[in-house]
Design an enzyme around this catalytic site. Sequence first.
Site, mmCIF file in Angstrom:
data_model
loop_
_atom_site.group_PDB
_atom_site.id
_atom_site.type_symbol
_atom_site.label_atom_id
_atom_site.label_comp_id
_atom_site.label_asym_id
_atom_site.label_seq_id
_atom_site.Cartn_x
_atom_site.Cartn_y
_atom_site.Cartn_z
ATOM 1 C CG HIS A 82 -5.676 -2.168 -0.186
ATOM 2 N ND1 HIS A 82 -4.724 -2.104 -1.181
ATOM 3 C CD2 HIS A 82 -5.183 -1.447 0.853
ATOM 4 C CE1 HIS A 82 -3.706 -1.368 -0.768
ATOM 5 N NE2 HIS A 82 -3.958 -0.962 0.456
ATOM 6 C CG ASP A 83 -6.668 -4.319 4.978
ATOM 7 O OD1 ASP A 83 -5.735 -3.547 4.697
ATOM 8 O OD2 ASP A 83 -7.518 -4.063 5.848
ATOM 9 N NE ARG A 139 -8.441 2.473 10.586
ATOM 10 C CZ ARG A 139 -7.299 2.127 10.013
ATOM 11 N NH1 ARG A 139 -6.816 2.852 9.037
ATOM 12 N NH2 ARG A 139 -6.640 1.063 10.420
ATOM 13 C CB SER A 185 -0.948 -0.038 1.193
ATOM 14 O OG SER A 185 -1.961 0.908 1.068
ATOM 15 C CG ASP A 196 -6.148 -3.627 -3.863
ATOM 16 O OD1 ASP A 196 -6.959 -2.712 -3.630
ATOM 17 O OD2 ASP A 196 -4.926 -3.514 -3.649
#
Length: 397
Positions: free
Chosen positions: A364-365, A233, A164, A331
Amino acid sequence: MSEYIEHSPSGTSVGRVEKRFFTVAEADSPLTVESGRALGPVVLAYETCGQLNERADNAVLVLHALTGDSHAAGYYEPGDAKPGWWDLMIGPGKPIDTDRYYVICSNVIGGCMGSTGPSSLDPATGQPYGLTFPVITIGDMVRAQKRLVEHLGVTKLLSVVGGSMGGMQALEWSVRYPDMVRTAVPLATTTKHSALAIAFNEVARQAIMADPNWNGGNYYDGVPPAHGLAVGRMIGHITYLSDEAMRQKFDRRLQDRCENSFVLEEPDFQVESYLRYQGQKFVDRFDANSFLYITKAADYFNLEASHGCGSAVAAFAKAKCRYLVASFSSDWLYPTYQSRSMVQAMKKNGLDVSFVELEAKWGHDAFLLPNARLSGMIARFLDRALVDAAKEDARAL
C-alpha cells in the site's frame, strides 16, 4: 500509511516552508459536522508553496493520508533532517511543479498537527476535548478544506491529489463540490472501506483503549497510552507492506543475534524489531485520540452511500472532472479490484478517466515511494489540466 518514508531527495526542494493557521469556523458560527454536533472554533494548519497565478487557475490541493500532516514538501529549517512527506513529488521541476502550480496542503480536522482535534482545548471547559470532540467524517474534513481554499482566493482547483485516505478526500471533493474541481488524482484508495480495512482499524483502536493510561481519553494531564498507540501503529504497518516486501526486507532474519533467544519479551526477528521501532517512533509525534477519530472517519467513508444511495454510478453522476486513478499490484489494503470498480462507475457516467495498475512490490505504501511511471503520469496529467484551464479562461473573456 507510513507517511514518513525514508527516501533520497532528488531534484530541487521548494526550500523553506511555513506552517500557517486559518480559522474556518468561529465559536459563534460553528461548523456543524455530519454527526449533528456543532464545532467551533475550528482551525486548520496548512502550508503552501508556489504562487497562485493571476487567473487563480493553477491551485493543486494535496491531501494527506491517515496520520500525515500539512508538511508535504520542503523544510521548516535549513538543517532539518528530512523534508515533507511527499517532497519527491512536489517541488520545482517535479511532477507537481511548484514553478507552475500553487500547492496547498492542510492537516485534517481531528488531527494533531495544528488543526483542531481531540487534543485541542474546548473553549467551554478550557480543557482538551478528549472524547467530547465530535465524531467526524471524510466529508467534514473536505467541508473545512473548502473554506480554507476559498480563503486563499481559489474558486476552482486545478486538481485534488491524494493517496490512501487522501484519495478518499479527493473523491469526496470531486462529487461534493463538482464545480470547484477540474481534475482529481485518487491513488491507492477506495470508494468505501472494506470489512478487512475496518477490522484492522478496530483492532488498532482496541489496543489503544485497552491501555490503562488511555483513561477514557482523558490522559492529557498524565501519562499517554503510548503502548496501546504503538501496538495500533504496528498493526497498521503490517497492512502498509506486502508479503513480498516483508520477504525481501526481513524474511526470517534474526535481529542482532545468530540464534533464537528463547526469551518471549525479546524481538528475535528483524520484522519484530522493525514493528517495535515504528510503533515507538509514532508515539512521539501522534495523539492517540486523534488516531481513534481519524481511523473511524476512514471506516465511515462510503461514497456510494453518502452521495449515491448505495450506488457508485449514482455517486459519480455528480462529478464533472477528469480523473487519474492509480492502484498498486501488491496493495492488499485497497486492492486493485476496488479501483477498477470505481473507474467503471466513473466511465458509466461518461467521465474522462485514466487508470493504471502499477507493478510495485512494496504494498500500500508504494504511492509514497519513487515511481517513475507514476511521476510521469501525474506530470502529464497536470500539464494537460493547466493547458485546458487556460483555454477555458480564454474562451470566457
